[in-house]
Every structure is written in C-alpha cells, then in structure tokens.
Design a protein around this motif. Structure first.
Motif, short mmCIF file in Angstrom:
data_model
loop_
_atom_site.label_atom_id
_atom_site.label_comp_id
_atom_site.label_asym_id
_atom_site.label_seq_id
_atom_site.Cartn_x
_atom_site.Cartn_y
_atom_site.Cartn_z
N SER A 46 58.59 -17.62 29.79
CA SER A 46 58.47 -18.12 31.16
C SER A 46 58.36 -19.63 31.20
CB SER A 46 57.24 -17.49 31.81
OG SER A 46 57.03 -18.05 33.07
N ASN A 47 58.92 -20.22 32.27
CA ASN A 47 58.82 -21.65 32.46
C ASN A 47 57.48 -22.08 33.03
OD1 ASN A 47 61.18 -22.74 31.51
ND2 ASN A 47 62.32 -22.15 33.34
N ILE A 48 56.71 -21.11 33.51
CA ILE A 48 55.41 -21.45 34.10
C ILE A 48 54.30 -20.70 33.36
CG2 ILE A 48 56.20 -22.07 36.40
CD1 ILE A 48 55.45 -19.14 37.17
N LEU B 155 50.71 -21.87 33.80
CA LEU B 155 50.21 -21.59 35.15
C LEU B 155 49.97 -20.10 35.33
CD1 LEU B 155 52.55 -23.92 37.16
CD2 LEU B 155 50.13 -24.21 36.80
N PHE B 156 50.83 -19.29 34.71
CA PHE B 156 50.67 -17.84 34.77
C PHE B 156 49.33 -17.43 34.17
CE2 PHE B 156 51.57 -13.50 33.34
CZ PHE B 156 52.10 -12.96 34.49
N PHE C 133 55.68 -26.49 30.79
CA PHE C 133 54.67 -25.45 30.96
C PHE C 133 54.97 -24.25 30.08
CE2 PHE C 133 53.74 -27.39 35.19
CZ PHE C 133 52.39 -27.51 35.02
N ASP D 169 55.70 -31.94 27.71
CA ASP D 169 56.67 -32.08 28.79
C ASP D 169 57.16 -30.72 29.30
OD1 ASP D 169 57.89 -33.64 30.55
OD2 ASP D 169 59.63 -34.12 29.33
N LEU E 83 46.68 -19.37 33.90
CA LEU E 83 45.58 -19.84 34.75
C LEU E 83 45.42 -18.94 35.98
CD1 LEU E 83 46.17 -23.67 34.58
CD2 LEU E 83 44.34 -22.38 33.53
#
Lengths: 314, 182
Positions: free
Chosen positions: A101-103, A106-107, A163, A161, A109
C-alpha cells in the motif's frame, strides 16, 4: 492462489507468534527474575501453550446480565481485527506481503487509533466501576500517545520520501534510520509501549488498584482475545520498529531476508518482556504529563530539525 | 468498483440513519463510526487514499473517542423523558424546510451535471501536501491560528491553582503550593 497462500501464511505466523509468546514471556520473566517459570508440561514446559489454550477454551464464557450485551461481545473482536488488519501492510520479506500500500504508515496509525475502541467499549459495556475507570484511563492514555506516535514516524517518512513500508525499508540500504532518527525511535518505542498498554504503562489494567481494569468482567475466550491481542500488539510494534528504524529484512546475505526480519523482531519482543520484568509502573498523571510536556514537543522538534536538514542538504 | 461504491454508500446511509434514530447514545455513536468508516471507503474508491486514511485517523479514531469519553463521563445511556418533551413538531419544521431546499438543490445539480464521468486519478499524499503548502497555504495558516487560539482558550479555562489537601491536617485546610516539584 499465491495471494491466498500469503494471507494464510501471514495469519499463521502472527497467531503462532502471539500464542508462543504466552509461553516465552513467562519463561523469560522467570529467567530474569531468577526463578523457573512453567517447566512441567512437556519438554522445557513447551506444551504449556496448548494447556493454557485448552483451559481458556473450556472456561465458562459468561456475559454478565448487567452488561450491554452487543457492545460487550463486539469489543474484543475490534481489538483482534484492527491488529490483524494492520499486518496486511507489513512486508515480511520482499514480495511476502498481503498489500503493497502507498499509505501503509497511515493505515497502521488509523488502525491503532481504532483499536482504542475495543478497550473503551469493553470497559464501558461491562457496567462495572473498575472497568469504567480502566477504560477512562485507557482512552486518555491512548489518545495522548497516538498523537506523537504518528508524529515520531514522520521523520522516517521524510527521509524515505514515502508512506510505503517496502520503500521505507529499501531506503535503508545505505544505513538504518535509527542513526538519523534516534529521537524518533525513542519516542516511537515509548508510544508503542503505551499503545499496547504493556507494563510499565499498563495503567488501564493496573491489577493493584483496578482488579483487572477494562477486562475485569471478561472470561473464557473473550478474555483470551484481549490476552492474545496484547501479544499481537507487541509483535506488531516490534515488527514496525524493525521496518522503520532497523532496516526490516535487510542484512548480510548468509541468512535469507525473512530470517533477518524475524530475528530483529524477536529482539524487540524480548526487549518488551525485559521492560515488564524490570520497570515499575508510573503514576497516571506522570504518564500524561511526560506525554504532553516532553514527548510531544520533542517529536515536533524532531520533525522541524529533520525537515530543515533535508532542505539544507538537498 | 461501482458495486463496492454502492455497498459503502448504502452502509453509510443506513448507519447514519440508525445513528440519528437510536435511543442508546453509545450505540448511536457506534453507528456513526461505521458511517465514517464507509465514507472513508468511498474516498478510497474515488482515488483519495490520503483523505481516506485521515478520515479514519482523525474522525473515527480521535474525535469519536472524545465523544464516547464525554458520554461515559456524563453517564447518559438510555432515552430520558425530557428528551421526548423536547422533540415537539415545532422543533423540526424549520430543519425540514432547510433540508428540502438542500434536496431540491441536490437533485437539480444531479440533473444538470449527470453523465459526466469524473476523472479517476489517484491523488497521493505528496500531491495533497504540495497543494496545501503552495496554493492553499493561506487557508492552512488561518486554520492553524484558529486551532492555536482554541488551545490557548482551553488552557485558560482549564487552568487552576494547585491545591494540596494534607493527610494529617484534617480541617481540610487548603495549602497552596506554588510550584510542586515531583
């Protein structure tokens, strides 16, 4: 087909580690506190895990009549599912992850902030004053530590650079992020212990004051899910520390990448257990004070300095 | 993709309805959280993963926990009689009119803008950050000032002198300790 195999593999690994930790933790605690620990069932007490599991499955699964039944049943499931969902974005080795995943950060968190609900709702639904006190403490503690848990990772995100956890690991080929991001590492470690509410920060349970805190009314496998969920949380935080600060699966070539990953993770799991064996519990207001007054400014300062240095050297 | 969108949208609508209609405050909040989660899925499908993640971290993960915290503190569980008295027909006439205007507006917009495929491109966190700190920097700064004012205000309201009631001085004398060292 290979996708399903990977999912099954990740589930198997995570659940095995979590169950195995029940034995390993008691054994290591015994070692560090100069006593034996469980050593009767099977060779070296290894089948103690099986005995514990059988015991916990056959206990009466009691839902108190004064509780809020749907919420009471839902609470332990939330804990397990949020942690297992986070493992979907954890890359164990190159190519061995469920979701690239690109996030991913954040996933993680987001899931850890959803995990608060299990404890808060579990404590509230029990309709018991000790549970409620534990839930209050837990929600305040986890909300506080969540804030700079995210902020402490932003330095790593800036350096890599991205996530994406795979790219973060790849960015550490020429040096682990522990060196440029030492402050971030320390803050993340402390916040991780507080998020999993392990000793010394197990103030939501605090056996000495609150019976068993938020899970006082839980029994049988529902308690077991809180119990295993805690170990899964420890495994998750250790895996993330490895990925973010210690180069994940990267290591000298004489061992395969996945072995490096598990070795590094095991070191941090043992560190968590060592903390439990050695440190006393701080007071509740001390924990909150340190969080807001020291760790949050430090995390912000870390972001500022990292950003400024990155801009300067670019 | 469309199927997932419809499932998420239906979930959002149903759970929001249940959140409004529910009698138990905590259950309503749980439905509201479910609604936020499904809205986050919609954001993700529309190609905004960053906003989807922030929706969960901030709204579902932080704001809603504070709501639950307050409800736990106030101990408002079930419906009370006073609330029934508050809900007279007079109370919901004006919201109904406003809601109808909004609905007409919405239907009109759908009629005129129908069949326009929105460009499906994935917007990554970096692009969001770049536009926040270049195009919309003024808005970010203003929001930041507002939040700072909020923090200062909350600090001012919550500030109080440190009171210590000593264990042995039973008359409940309040001794003021200006700077308590730990």
């Amino acid at each position: 087909m290979i996708f399903i195999l990977i999912i099954a593999g990740v589930l198997f690994i995570v659940l095995t580690i979590a169950a195995g930790l029940i034995y390993i933790e008691r054994r290591l605690l015994g070692l560090w506190q100069d006593r034996y620990g469980p050593n009767r069932v099977g060779p070296f007490g290894l089948t103690q895990v099986v005995a514990d599991m059988i015991k916990i499955f056959f206990k009466e699964d009691w839902v108190p009549p004064f509780s809020d039944r749907p919420v009471f049943v839902l609470a332990p499931a939330i804990l397990i599912s949020t942690i297992l969902l986070t493992f979907a974005v954890v890359p164990f080795a190159p190519g061995f992850n469920v979701l690239d995943s690109n996030i991913a950060v954040l996933f993680f968190l987001g899931n850890s902030s959803l995990g608060v609900y299990s404890i808060v709702l579990g404590g509230w639904a029990s309709n018991n004053k000790y549970s409620l006190l534990g839930a209050m403490r837990a929600s305040a503690q986890m909300l506080t530590y969540e804030v700079f848990m995210g902020l402490s990772l932003m330095g790593v995100v800036m350096l890599a650079d991205s996530f994406n956890l795979r790219e973060i690991v790849e960015a550490q080929r020429h040096g682990w992020f522990i060196f440029p991001q030492f402050i971030g590492f320390v803050i993340f470690l402390i916040a991780g212990i507080a998020e999993t509410h392990r000793l010394p920060f197990d103030i939501p349970e605090a056996e000495g004051e609150l019976v068993a805190g938020y899970h006082s009314e839980y029994s049988g496998m529902k308690f077991g899910m809180f119990f295993v969920g805690e170990y899964m949380g420890v495994t998750l935080i250790s895996a993330l520390i490895t990925l973010m600060f210690f180069g994940g699966w990267l290591g000298p070539a004489f061992l395969p990448p996945i072995v490096w990953f598990f070795l590094k993770t095991a070191v941090f799991i043992c560190f968590f257990i060592l903390l439990r064996a050695s440190l006393p519990r701080p007071r509740y207001d001390q924990l909150m004070g340190v969080g807001w007054k020291i760790l949050l400014p430090l995390a912000l300062l870390n972001i500022l300095v990292t950003g400024a240095l990155l801009l300067y050297f670019k | 993709m469309n199927t997932i969108f419809y499932i998420a949208a239906a979930l959002a609508l149903i759970s929001t309805g249940l959140a409004i209609a529910g009698k138990n405050a905590i259950h309503s909040l749980l439905f509201l959280i479910l609604s936020l989660l499904s809205i986050s899925v919609i954001f993700y499908i529309l190609g905004a993963p960053f906003i989807a993640a922030l929706e969960i971290i901030i709204y579902a993960g932080a704001v809603m926990v504070l709501f639950i915290f307050v409800i736990m503190m106030l101990n408002v569980g079930m419906e009370r009689e006073t609330e029934k008295r508050w809900l007279k027909p007079r109370m919901w006439v004006v919201p109904l009119i406003l809601g109808t205007i909004l609905l007409i507006d919405f239907i009109f917009m759908l009629k005129t803008m129908a069949h326009e495929e929105t460009a499906r491109q994935i917007i990554l966190p970096k692009q969001v950050g770049v536009s926040l700190f270049t195009t919309y920097v003024l808005g970010v700064e203003i929001a930041g000032m507002l939040l700072l004012a909020g923090i200062v205000g909350a600090y001012h309201l919550g500030r109080q002198k440190k009171k210590v009631i000593h264990r042995f001085l039973k008359k409940e004398e309040i001794i003021e300790v200006p700077n308590l060292k730990k």
